[in-house]
Design a protein around this motif. Structure first.
Motif, mmCIF file in Angstrom:
data_model
loop_
_atom_site.group_PDB
_atom_site.id
_atom_site.type_symbol
_atom_site.label_atom_id
_atom_site.label_comp_id
_atom_site.label_asym_id
_atom_site.label_seq_id
_atom_site.Cartn_x
_atom_site.Cartn_y
_atom_site.Cartn_z
ATOM 1 N N VAL A 1 0.863 -1.176 0.000
ATOM 2 C CA VAL A 1 0.000 0.000 0.000
ATOM 3 C C VAL A 1 0.900 1.225 0.000
ATOM 4 C CG1 VAL A 1 -1.786 1.257 1.259
ATOM 5 C CG2 VAL A 1 -1.702 -1.241 1.369
ATOM 6 N N THR B 1 0.955 5.236 0.482
ATOM 7 C CA THR B 1 0.173 6.372 0.980
ATOM 8 C C THR B 1 1.096 7.553 1.233
ATOM 9 O OG1 THR B 1 0.484 5.551 3.217
ATOM 10 C CG2 THR B 1 -1.590 4.965 2.161
ATOM 11 N N GLU C 1 -5.835 5.436 5.189
ATOM 12 C CA GLU C 1 -6.042 5.844 3.796
ATOM 13 C C GLU C 1 -6.864 7.120 3.708
ATOM 14 O OE1 GLU C 1 -7.283 1.737 2.777
ATOM 15 O OE2 GLU C 1 -6.472 2.243 0.809
ATOM 16 N N SER D 1 -4.856 10.148 3.817
ATOM 17 C CA SER D 1 -3.730 10.146 2.887
ATOM 18 C C SER D 1 -4.131 10.805 1.568
ATOM 19 C CB SER D 1 -3.294 8.699 2.644
ATOM 20 O OG SER D 1 -2.458 8.621 1.521
ATOM 21 N N SER E 1 -6.264 8.528 -2.691
ATOM 22 C CA SER E 1 -5.858 8.297 -1.301
ATOM 23 C C SER E 1 -4.654 7.371 -1.241
ATOM 24 C CB SER E 1 -6.991 7.653 -0.503
ATOM 25 O OG SER E 1 -8.114 8.493 -0.496
ATOM 26 N N SER E 2 -4.678 6.373 -2.125
ATOM 27 C CA SER E 2 -3.606 5.381 -2.036
ATOM 28 C C SER E 2 -3.452 4.676 -3.368
ATOM 29 C CB SER E 2 -3.936 4.351 -0.947
ATOM 30 O OG SER E 2 -5.193 3.754 -1.239
ATOM 31 N N LEU F 1 5.853 9.918 -0.440
ATOM 32 C CA LEU F 1 4.987 8.782 -0.104
ATOM 33 C C LEU F 1 5.760 7.715 0.651
ATOM 34 C CD1 LEU F 1 3.305 8.397 -3.607
ATOM 35 C CD2 LEU F 1 2.492 9.736 -1.665
ATOM 36 N N GLU G 1 0.713 -4.672 2.806
ATOM 37 C CA GLU G 1 -0.695 -4.491 3.125
ATOM 38 C C GLU G 1 -1.051 -5.127 4.468
ATOM 39 O OE1 GLU G 1 -4.752 -4.397 0.454
ATOM 40 O OE2 GLU G 1 -3.614 -6.251 0.509
#
Ligand code: ATP
Ligand code: MG
Lengths: 228, 388
Positions: free
Chosen positions: B57, B59, B66, B69, B207-208, B234, B239
């Motif tokens: 992930v 972010t 999220e 983010s 967001s991601s 970032l 995950e």
């Protein structure tokens, strides 16, 4: 003369009553021969139970020695004294002191738990002893379901089950009616005669004392002269 | 040589009522302990299973979730074109640019609003989540105001069933499908087309970015590539870790609460056990004297009374645990205050929780029984025998 079975020399004991030491036994000297049935008599508070407890190894003397079969038990430590009791002494109490949650058989079996013995052997031996005191029919009864006399007979079976050399009894008939008392006394007599156990009995009852070979009197912690 | 355990058991049976009451107190404590632990573990399990080890992930650096983010379109494109991303069945790269926002929906049968996660997905999103299965209807078409609802949302929220419509972001959204994602956080989400949602919410950023790694062992390389690129502010996380972190605050809270309650309640239970055991000793003083006279050692007396107390603990512990195990049939839905959104999860009874619960009970038994048992074992034989 060979050494007596039990030889007590210069035995003294006092209890603390507040600040003051209260002498209970004063310089006791006593020989008990092999196979003897001894009755200890005397007024209340004279120290009979105290003397019996010392011989049975459940109390400690202040002074003196207690030789039993060549061992001075006053020199034994806590753990060895406990083990010694389990090997040498059978107890009979005024109020029977059976374990209420155990059956007659389990009560008699209990001291054998301390011995190297299989469960089966224990059960067999306990039943044998209950038979000996005439209670084969009552093995599965709990103490609460037995009369005083019957309970005391279970207690005698329990005292005998480990084949000890000494039986101590503190007023074994004190709580029994005449007939039951007679039964219990005859049983103790038999234990003494047939099995050769030394029996030491504290009693107030002259008729109980009659069953003994020797009667000794305690008075204020002093043992009266031995009869000749 | 020990006094037979049957002696301890029979003594307990003889005083059934006090045994039951004492064990009952301990059962309550174990229930509280087990329930809070099961809750914390259920939560952790749900969030951990939400993530996949294959996925990463990406972010904004330092974003706790999220929702908080943001990833710009340019940044998302850079991520998408990075090496190490797995290829999908249709040839495309398995990277999904997603937008996550919270909306307020009303629970069925109440007028209570709750926050719900709505996730804007792109074409690769579904392929990235193997746990997600469409159970009803179809996927939302790109460019439309169509949505699909997670099974837990469909069940609990007004207007979230298939064919119904939800109103948010000044538009009407038609539920065209229901998906199930097992015991994962996705079951508590609503999914729609990312571009439609960005438009509706007037949000220019994602967001991601979620991506499937060609090889999970390459995670460190991907992380380094993301975090060392000066154009990107970032960070990349596995995950699994990402979701485990989201459960941390809440599960820690549950565990601390559980432990505190257990400690407080157990003091009561221990005192109860102690009172019971002291009276058991007091009632059996001459019995203790007799056992000692018969040749049982102090240690045997100690053990016999401790055994009584421990057995009481075992009974209480088992009862509390059995009671708590029924909680597994319940699902809790509550606010995860790390993400501020509703999350449904179940009580999870693991072997370790069971073991710990029983240990709590045994510790209470031990603590409550120790002093009385010591007192019993230290009694002088003649004194004990004199008390009839
Ligand atoms: N544990 C104790 N603490 C204080 N005093 C004690 C204790 N045990 C016994 N005594 C005292 O020692 C004395 C002798 O007690 P003991 O029990 O030996 O008498 P006894 O001859 O057996 O009396 P009884 O016939 O009433 O049973 C008594 O005055 C008793 O109060
Ligand atoms: Mg006496």
């Amino acid at each position: 003369m060979s050494a007596p079975f039990i030889g007590i020399r210069g035995l003294s004991k006092s209890y603390m009553r507040g600040e003051r030491a209260l002498p209970v036994l004063k310089n006791i000297n006593l020989d008990i021969a092999e196979g003897e049935f001894l009755a200890l008599m005397g007024p209340s508070g004279s120290g009979k139970s105290t003397l019996l407890n010392l011989i049975a190894g459940i109390d400690r003397a202040d002074e003196g020695s207690i030789d039993i079969e060549g061992v001075d038990i006053t020199t034994l430590g806590e753990a060895s004294l406990t083990a010694w009791r389990s090997d040498h002494v059978g107890f009979i109490f005024q109020f029977y002191n059976l374990i209420p949650v155990l059956t007659a058989l389990e009560n008699v079996e209990l001291p054998l738990v301390l011995k190297e013995m299989s469960r089966k052997e224990r059960k067999e031996r306990a039943s044998l002893l209950l038979g000996l005191v005439g209670l084969s029919e009552r093995v599965d009864h709990y103490p609460g379901q037995l009369s005083g006399g019957e309970q005391q007979r279970v207690a005698i079976a329990r005292a005998m089950v480990t084949d000890p050399s000494i039986l101590v009894a503190d007023e074994p008939t004190g709580d029994l009616d005449r007939a039951s008392a007679e039964e219990v006394l005859n049983l103790m007599r038999r234990v003494n005669e047939e099995f050769g156990k030394v029996v030491i009995m504290v009693t107030h009852d002259p008729r109980a004392a009659e069953k003994a070979h020797v009667i000794r009197h305690l008075e204020k912690g002093v043992l009266n002269a031995a009869p000749h | 040589m020990a006094i037979p355990i049957s002696y301890s058991i029979k003594s307990l049976v003889t005083r059934k009522l006090t045994t039951a009451l004492t064990a009952g107190g301990m059962a309550l404590v174990v229930f509280v302990f087990a329930a809070t632990t099961m809750l914390a573990e259920g939560l952790e399990k749900t969030l951990v299973e939400t993530g996949s080890r294959q996925n990463a992930v990406v972010t904004r650096k330092g974003a706790p979730s999220e929702v908080q983010s943001s990833v710009t379109r340019e940044q998302a494109s850079i991520i998408e074109s990075m090496p190490g991303i797995a290829a999908g069945a249709q040839g495309g790269r398995l990277a999904a640019k997603e937008i996550v926002v919270l909306i307020s929906l009303t629970k069925r049968g109440t007028d209570k609003p709750s926050n719900v996660v709505i996730r804007g997905i792109s074409s690769a999103s579904a392929a990235l989540r193997e746990q997600v299965r469409l159970t009803e209807g179809r996927m939302p078409r790109p460019g439309t105001y169509e949505i699909i609802a997670g099974s837990s949302i469909a069940r609990r929220f007004e207007g979230a069933k298939r064919g119904e419509t939800l109103a948010f972001a000044t538009r009407q959204w038609r539920v065209v499908g229901i998906f199930d994602a097992g015991a994962t956080g996705f079951s508590s989400e609503i999914w729609g087309d990312a571009d439609s949602l960005m438009q509706a919410f007037r949000r220019p950023v994602y967001s991601s970015v979620i991506l499937k790694m060609a090889d999970p062992l390459m995670f460190e390389d991907i992380k380094k590539a993301v975090e060392s690129d000066p154009r990107l502010t970032l960070e990349a996380k596995r995950e699994t870790e990402f979701y485990a972190e989201q459960s941390k605050a809440m599960s820690t809270f549950l565990r601390i609460m559980g432990t505190s309650l257990t400690v407080i309640f157990s003091l009561g239970a221990i005192i109860g056990a102690m009172i019971t055991m002291y009276s058991a000793v007091a009632n059996r003083i001459s019995e203790i004297g007799t056992l000692r006279a018969l040749g049982f050692h102090r240690s045997s007396i100690l053990t016999a009374f401790l055994a009584e107390s421990l057995i009481t603990g075992l009974i209480g512990g088992t009862a509390g645990l059995v009671l708590a195990s029924f909680l597994q049939f319940f699902t809790i839905s509550t606010l995860n205050f790390q993400t501020f959104s509703e999350l449904a999860f179940s009580f999870e009874l693991s072997f370790w929780t069971a073991l710990k619960s029983i240990s709590v009970a045994l510790i209470m038994g031990l603590a409550g029984g120790l002093l009385p048992a010591l007192k019993a074992s230290r009694m002088k034989i003649v004194d004990a025998l004199r008390s009839v």
